[in-house]
Scaffold this active site. Structure first.
Site, PDB file in Angstrom:
ATOM      1  N   GLU A  16       0.850  -1.183   0.000  1.00  0.00           N
ATOM      2  CA  GLU A  16       0.000   0.000   0.000  1.00  0.00           C
ATOM      3  C   GLU A  16       0.895   1.245   0.000  1.00  0.00           C
ATOM      4  OE1 GLU A  16      -3.480   1.826   2.952  1.00  0.00           O
ATOM      5  OE2 GLU A  16      -1.785   0.702   3.786  1.00  0.00           O
TER       6      GLU A  16
ATOM      7  N   LYS B 193      -9.431  -0.089  -1.607  1.00  0.00           N
ATOM      8  CA  LYS B 193      -9.543  -0.348  -0.170  1.00  0.00           C
ATOM      9  C   LYS B 193     -10.947  -0.014   0.330  1.00  0.00           C
ATOM     10  CE  LYS B 193      -7.008   0.771   4.104  1.00  0.00           C
ATOM     11  NZ  LYS B 193      -5.870   1.560   4.634  1.00  0.00           N
TER      12      LYS B 193
ATOM     13  N   CYS C 287      -4.345  -3.334   4.121  1.00  0.00           N
ATOM     14  CA  CYS C 287      -4.055  -2.826   5.465  1.00  0.00           C
ATOM     15  C   CYS C 287      -5.222  -2.990   6.435  1.00  0.00           C
ATOM     16  CB  CYS C 287      -3.610  -1.361   5.364  1.00  0.00           C
ATOM     17  SG  CYS C 287      -2.792  -0.725   6.853  1.00  0.00           S
TER      18      CYS C 287
END
Length: 552
Positions: A313, A373, A424
């Protein structure tokens, strides 16, 4: 397993006759009062409040030490047991503040790494997380009045974690009982019922052992009864552990193929400081250099040729779709290694918002499939109610653009293998990885950027969650980070490789892609919903029973 309900300075009711008669014949004997069944919730004399405070604080401390980076996983059941011990027999008001004490003891040090945004943000998050322990503790204080209370109190832990993972602002599930069990016998239950069933098993074990210990110490029970109770509690706890070991073998996914995966951890300047977000070109070049280094090692025969290269990321925060130099840097790296890259980047929109993405970058055709995301970090990747909060905390204006969440599962085809991608913060929530696997993902991939949190324990906490996801879905998992920890996790939760923190690192691994789904993948949130409903129902039942006793 019935618990006494008394208050400090009160004694259990003992003024009823054991039996009575009427003109119509004998009446059934009145059941024994709770005090004759188990000492849970008894009054502990002049030190009653002290014992409760110590137990509540001990509960939070035990859960903190069970979690990474400490990893004393066996303290997880003790945490649940101590909270039940602290609130049993207490009035609801007292149970509430004892729950707050337990929650604060856990949450304040657990999320200490949030102080990168300021001490006020850290304490605000810790305080918000602590609030959830108040209703749970009150519910436990009620549920311990029922027969079979270890089951009901364990279900209340699941209910608390379920709400905390959803509300407000999308939730913040950090610190679940399950997340302290990344490679222990308990984690096997993740393959059947996700993190909810793991938390339930941990809390149930603690409750059963507490019940057994109190029965074994009961002054009113016979020596034989005490011995039987102690043995029964130990056997039940052992059965729970054995069940966790066996659980992953139920409908185990089947190996499909072996994939050679390369991971590039480019590192960032000024690790641990917010200023790294401004060193965008250096971060991009670091990761491109890592790909070139890998390509040179492959040509020299020092590393096997990978099927794909994974990057973290924010491997670039310069949008290559808008910046020709960034596009060329990434394209040159792809051409050099000659295989598709999965590159983490920020994509900016005309309205000033952005997407946090992982983009497949082919050496010949350039950018392709994209995953956006889904779970964004409040006050980190976007500012909720921006106009309101920035009025009081000007520091939040450093987050100059708000990210927009994605809506689609991260099942992405890379070099013929479907990756289940979660970026994440996504990995802390059940749906993103589960839905990506259900959509065909064969290997779990977690690109992440933890550069602001190196050496705080946050990276190890996130890795533990990824280990649970690997077991949950019966798949290998690859974590690739900007500055560590990058890791390869086997389907049983074992960490096969772990990179150093705050250093550049390139690693090549053979990973098995899997086909088929575990029960947890198929059942989705159903186990969590059932267990949560069970906990809430037990509280309602306890209220009804208590009122009937009061009337009688």
């Amino acid at each position: 397993m019935v618990a006494e309900h008394t208050e400090q300075g009160e004694s259990p009711r003992s003024d009823r006759p054991a039996s009575s008669t009427t003109g119509e014949g004998p009446v059934a004997a009145v059941p024994p009062t709770p005090a004759t069944v188990a000492p849970l919730g008894r009054h502990w004399g002049r030190y009653d409040l002290l014992w409760r405070v110590l137990a509540a604080a001990g509960s939070g401390l035990a859960q903190l030490l069970a979690l990474p980076p400490y990893g004393l996983w066996w303290l997880g059941p003790l945490s649940a047991a101590l909270l039940a011990f602290a609130v049993a027999g207490a009035r609801l008001r007292r149970a509430a503040w004892l729950g707050a004490l337990s929650g604060a003891t856990l949450m304040v040090p657990l999320v200490r790494w949030q102080d990168i945004f300021g001490v006020d943000v850290w304490l605000a998050i810790a305080g918000a997380e602590t609030v959830y322990f108040l209703p749970m503790a009150m519910g436990i204080a009620l549920a311990v009045r029922l027969p079979g209370w270890p089951v009901w109190t364990a279900a209340l832990w699941v209910a608390q974690e379920a709400v905390r993972a959803r509300w407000p602002l999308g939730g913040f599930p950090w610190g679940k009982l399950a997340f302290a069990q990344p490679d222990t016998p308990f984690v096997g239950y993740a393959a059947l019922g996700s993190s909810a069933l793991v938390s339930f098993a941990v809390a149930l074990t603690g409750g059963v052992l507490l019940w057994a210990a109190l029965r074994a110490l009961s002054a009113t029970a016979t020596a034989r009864a005490r011995a039987v109770s102690a043995a029964a509690g130990v056997l039940v706890a052992a059965a729970v552990l054995v069940g966790g070991v066996l659980a992953p073998s139920v409908a185990r996914p089947a190996p499909a193929e072996t994939v050679t995966v390369a991971m590039v951890q480019g590192n960032v300047p000024n690790v641990g400081e917010m200023s790294i977000l401004g060193e965008r070109m250096q971060v991009l070049r670091n990761h491109a250099d890592g790909v070139h280094e890998l390509a040179a090692a492959v040509r020299a025969g020092e590393e096997p040729a990978p099927d794909m290269v994974l990057l973290p990321e924010n491997a670039t925060d310069i949008d290559p779709f808008r910046d020709p130099e960034a596009e060329e840097i990434i394209s040159a790296a792809a051409r050099d290694i000659g295989v598709p890259l999965l590159w983490g980047m920020s994509r900016f929109n005309d309205d000033g918002t952005r997407y946090v993405q992982s983009v497949v970058w082919d050496p010949e055709t350039g950018p392709g499939d994209v995953y956006v995301k889904r779970y964004l970090v409040p006050f980190g990747e976007y500012i909720p109610y921006r106009d309101f909060f920035t009025r009081f905390v000007q520091r939040l204006e450093q987050v100059s653009s708000d990210a927009v969440p994605g809506t689609e599962p991260g099942a992405i085809d890379v070099a013929g293998t479907t990756l289940a991608v979660g970026i994440c913060f996504d990995v802390a929530f059940d749906p993103p990885v589960r839905e990506s696997v259900a959509a065909g993902g064969q290997i779990i991939v977690i690109p992440t950027n933890n550069a602001n949190y190196n050496f705080t324990g946050q990276t190890q906490q996130q890795l533990a969650i990824t280990q649970l996801r690997a077991v949950e879905h019966g798949r290998s998992a690859v974590v690739v980070s900007t500055s560590g920890v990058s890791a390869v996790v086997d389907p049983d939760g074992t960490v096969a490789y772990e990179s150093p923190e705050a250093e550049a690192d390139v690693h090549v691994a053979e990973v098995t892609a899997m086909d088929g789904h575990t029960p947890a993948t198929r059942l989705g949130s159903a186990p969590e919903a059932v267990l949560s409903a069970l906990g809430v129902a037990s509280v309602l039942a306890a209220v009804i029973v208590t009122r009937r006793r009061a009337r009688g």
